[in-house]
Design an enzyme around this catalytic site. Structure first.
Site, mmCIF file in Angstrom:
data_model
loop_
_atom_site.group_PDB
_atom_site.id
_atom_site.type_symbol
_atom_site.label_atom_id
_atom_site.label_comp_id
_atom_site.label_asym_id
_atom_site.label_seq_id
_atom_site.Cartn_x
_atom_site.Cartn_y
_atom_site.Cartn_z
ATOM 1 N N CYS A 207 1.238 -1.008 0.151
ATOM 2 C CA CYS A 207 -0.084 -0.150 0.352
ATOM 3 C C CYS A 207 1.102 0.578 -0.169
ATOM 4 C CB CYS A 207 -0.830 -0.440 1.458
ATOM 5 S SG CYS A 207 -1.489 1.339 1.544
ATOM 6 N N CYS B 263 -3.992 7.619 -2.479
ATOM 7 C CA CYS B 263 -5.130 7.604 -2.580
ATOM 8 C C CYS B 263 -5.419 8.276 -1.605
ATOM 9 C CB CYS B 263 -4.963 5.926 -2.621
ATOM 10 S SG CYS B 263 -5.792 4.792 -1.430
ATOM 11 N N THR C 203 -4.564 4.690 7.303
ATOM 12 C CA THR C 203 -3.268 4.061 6.524
ATOM 13 C C THR C 203 -2.165 5.581 6.143
ATOM 14 O OG1 THR C 203 -4.126 2.659 5.492
ATOM 15 C CG2 THR C 203 -2.931 3.101 3.855
ATOM 16 N N GLU D 208 -0.077 1.185 9.592
ATOM 17 C CA GLU D 208 -1.738 1.541 9.735
ATOM 18 C C GLU D 208 -1.446 2.457 11.101
ATOM 19 O OE1 GLU D 208 -2.008 -0.706 8.259
ATOM 20 O OE2 GLU D 208 -2.119 -0.544 6.138
ATOM 21 N N HIS E 27 -12.969 5.266 -2.970
ATOM 22 C CA HIS E 27 -11.890 4.667 -2.331
ATOM 23 C C HIS E 27 -11.589 3.090 -2.927
ATOM 24 C CE1 HIS E 27 -8.643 4.989 -0.157
ATOM 25 N NE2 HIS E 27 -8.669 3.747 1.272
ATOM 26 N N TYR F 52 -9.064 0.657 -5.024
ATOM 27 C CA TYR F 52 -8.248 -0.901 -4.265
ATOM 28 C C TYR F 52 -7.868 -1.338 -6.352
ATOM 29 C CZ TYR F 52 -9.454 -0.117 -0.035
ATOM 30 O OH TYR F 52 -8.819 -0.268 1.869
ATOM 31 N N CYS G 159 -5.016 -1.188 -6.947
ATOM 32 C CA CYS G 159 -3.596 -0.916 -6.556
ATOM 33 C C CYS G 159 -3.097 -1.980 -6.156
ATOM 34 C CB CYS G 159 -3.649 0.245 -5.228
ATOM 35 S SG CYS G 159 -4.088 -0.982 -3.742
ATOM 36 N N GLU H 149 -6.861 -5.717 4.413
ATOM 37 C CA GLU H 149 -7.178 -4.022 3.594
ATOM 38 C C GLU H 149 -8.147 -4.768 3.063
ATOM 39 O OE1 GLU H 149 -4.111 -0.456 3.018
ATOM 40 O OE2 GLU H 149 -5.077 -0.694 0.905
#
Lengths: 98, 488
Positions: free
Chosen positions: B101, B105, B192, B258, B293, B297, B299, B447
């Site tokens: 991560c 974002c 995060t 986090e 959001h 993901y 990513c 996550e």
């Protein structure tokens, strides 16, 4: 292509890459190979270099989502595969010989 | 002068922050150089460095609609479908380059959701939140800042609304109103990239009712504002990072983090307040942020690229790459991964313009995409572990391989081929371990399950957003229950 003294001229290619999110070939290696093969006959510069003779648009896939509208108004050659890279390389090699 | 920071400049900018960070019960004095935190800083730094690379800048940068200047895409407000699509591609790109991560974002998603919601509040109430927000956005873009988009409250007893909790601080709320601003208390959990951020943007986490109006607040603060404390979350295998730069960490460069972020009577000046008790707009802010959001993901597709590459590599190192079942498993991993890519591209391609001018992705497709993300990475990870074999969890440490006494035995008995050093085999196994059950599994698996809302949150949205009447009408017409205009 020849300069004013009749010697083979050097081409300046402005390079514009796509973002490279899922390239189907190694874009950087393809440009490097082209540069090595063409040697002194070509100079790779940034796409916004004013002296660039043309712009080489290198995209990792045929979607070619690269933003070309913001590029300078110059001739563009598109590379979106290894075979494109070889074709353009041959074309440039012939051009710099003449 | 617009600043497009590089990795080094970003790192130096973090050193100027005076964050109050705790980990393992102690204050972290040097956050940037802490061996456990630093890999996560490296991952955010990559978002800056890649904006300067000619081979990635087309995705990593955008043109500010405020100034017309080139900015990092992470500070951009989407001005068209092309921006939304490039956002998904940027997620995949950075996921594939960091295998973790990269944390930035969530701030981009908060900025975009607020650009829409502040405009909508102003339209109804004649407030000036959008003006304030745009001024703040200009500051973020001008200085190329990383923002923590802070939405998730601890939430206490899930069966009770914010106002009915036994402790009022279980949801962020206003505790005092002053002529120059407000004072807030509460906390945001699972934040995060919190300690790698210059700013924190707070939003409500659920739909608020009239009784919850003190909780319907949104604002932004510098991350080192007085009264903010960060308590780092633990990750599986985190202390391997204290063992030096050995291959046992799996990913040699990057990671995520986090933190629980506590706001203890923190002052917020009015110019940084973007929602104040307009509880009727909390749903809008939450749903728009969630849709953005959930798209982010994308990513995980990039991390999936790395895991698939690692699975193919270990299959080759093991001499198993020609086995038909291994080939088929690799195909399955790719199928699942590219299906995820389809979702994040589709929700972007079907985006639309909101009255504020911001482009919003398709809410239904974004929720469908995220629902897939709650499942497919687990299956991809399971297959990767299947192909890797049990050695992934039983192999000795890097120190054993380097040991003058037993290193020769590790080298001898874990060698599979003449042309593959044992160390290479152990390195790729450690990377698979890292992504599927180590520090990176926090990002790739759990996550994926709970980030941007747990699976049930997407199912509720899917149920709400599908046009069921349209589907029923088609079915009823085709079987003759209702008359339509079918060709006959």
């Amino acid at each position: 292509m020849r300069d004013r003294k009749g010697r083979p001229g050097k081409l300046k290619a402005g390079i514009k890459y796509c973002g490279g999110c899922r390239p189907e070939f190694d874009r950087i290696a393809a440009v490097k190979e082209m540069k090595e093969a063409l040697g002194e006959a070509i100079e790779m510069v940034r796409m916004d270099d004013e002296e660039a003779d043309f712009i080489l648009v290198v995209t990792g896939c045929k979607t070619a989502c690269v933003d070309v509208e913001s590029l300078p108004l110059k001739a563009k050659k598109y590379i979106s595969s290894l075979s494109d890279a070889r074709r353009v390389m041959e074309e440039l090699a012939n051009k710099t010989k003449t | 002068m617009n600043k497009l920071m590089n990795a080094k400049e970003y790192e130096e900018s973090l050193r100027k922050l005076k964050l109050k960070v705790y980990m393992f019960g102690k204050r972290v004095e040097n956050v940037v150089d802490d061996p456990i935190i630093r890999p996560s800083m490296n991952a955010v730094a990559a978002t800056y460095e890649y904006a300067h690379k000619p081979e990635h800048e087309d995705i990593m940068t955008a043109t500010s609609h405020l100034t017309g200047k080139k900015i990092n895409r992470f500070t951009h407000i989407h001005q068209g479908v092309d921006d939304l699509v490039k956002k998904s591609k940027m997620g995949r790109l950075l996921g594939s380059q960091t295998a973790c991560c990269f944390q930035r974002c969530v701030g981009m998603d908060a900025l975009n959701a607020l650009s829409i919601t502040t405009h909508a509040i102003d339209e109804k109430y004649g407030t000036e939140y959008n003006k304030r927000f745009l001024k703040y956005l200009g500051y973020v873009q001008e200085n190329d800042l990383t923002c923590d988009g802070a939405m998730t409250d601890p939430k206490g007893n899930r069966s009770l609304s914010p106002a009915k909790q036994f402790d009022p601080d279980l949801f962020m709320h206003v505790v005092e109103e002053r002529p120059d601003g407000i004072v807030v208390s509460g906390a945001k959990a699972h934040q995060t990239g919190a300690v790698n951020s210059h700013e924190v943007i707070v939003m409500p986490t659920i739909t608020m009712r009239e009784e919850d109006r003190d909780y319907a607040i949104s604002f932004a603060l510098p991350s080192d504002a007085e009264g903010i404390t960060y308590i780092m979350g633990r990750q599986s295998c985190d202390t391997r990072k204290l063992e030096g730069l050995t291959f046992d960490r799996g990913n040699m460069f990057y990671g995520g983090h986090e933190a629980l972020v506590v706001f203890d009577r923190v002052f917020v000046p009015w110019e940084r307040v973007f929602m104040y008790k307009e509880y009727d707009f909390s749903t809008m802010l939450v749903e728009h942020f969630a849709a953005y959001h959930r798209q982010s993901y994308a990513c995980k597709v990039g991390v999936g690229d790395v895991l698939i590459g690692a699975a193919q590599t270990i299959a080759e190192y093991n001499g198993a790459e020609r086995a038909s079942h291994v080939k088929d498993k690799i195909i399955e991993m790719n199928h699942l991964n590219e299906t995820l890519f389809c979702g994040c591209i589709a929700c972007a391609a079907e985006g639309h313009r909101e009255p504020s001018g911001t482009y919003q992705n398709d809410l239904l497709l974004a929720n469908v995409h995220k629902q897939n993300v709650t499942r497919f990475p687990y299956e991809i990870a399971r297959i990767a572990q299947d192909i890797a074999g049990g050695l992934m969890v039983t192999c000795p440490s890097a120190a054993d391989l380097a040991s003058p006494e037993v290193g020769k035995w590790v080298e001898k008995y874990y060698r599979t081929r003449d042309d593959v050093p044992t160390e290479h085999r152990l390195r790729i196994l450690r990377l698979i371990e890292n992504i599927t059950m180590g520090t990176a599994a926090v990002g790739y698996l759990t996550e994926s399950m709970h980030g941007a809302g747990s699976p049930q949150a997407q199912r509720i949205m899917i149920a709400r957003l599908v046009n069921m009447k349209h589907k029923q009408k088609a079915a009823k017409e085709l079987c003759g229950i209702e008359k339509g205009d079918q060709v006959s």
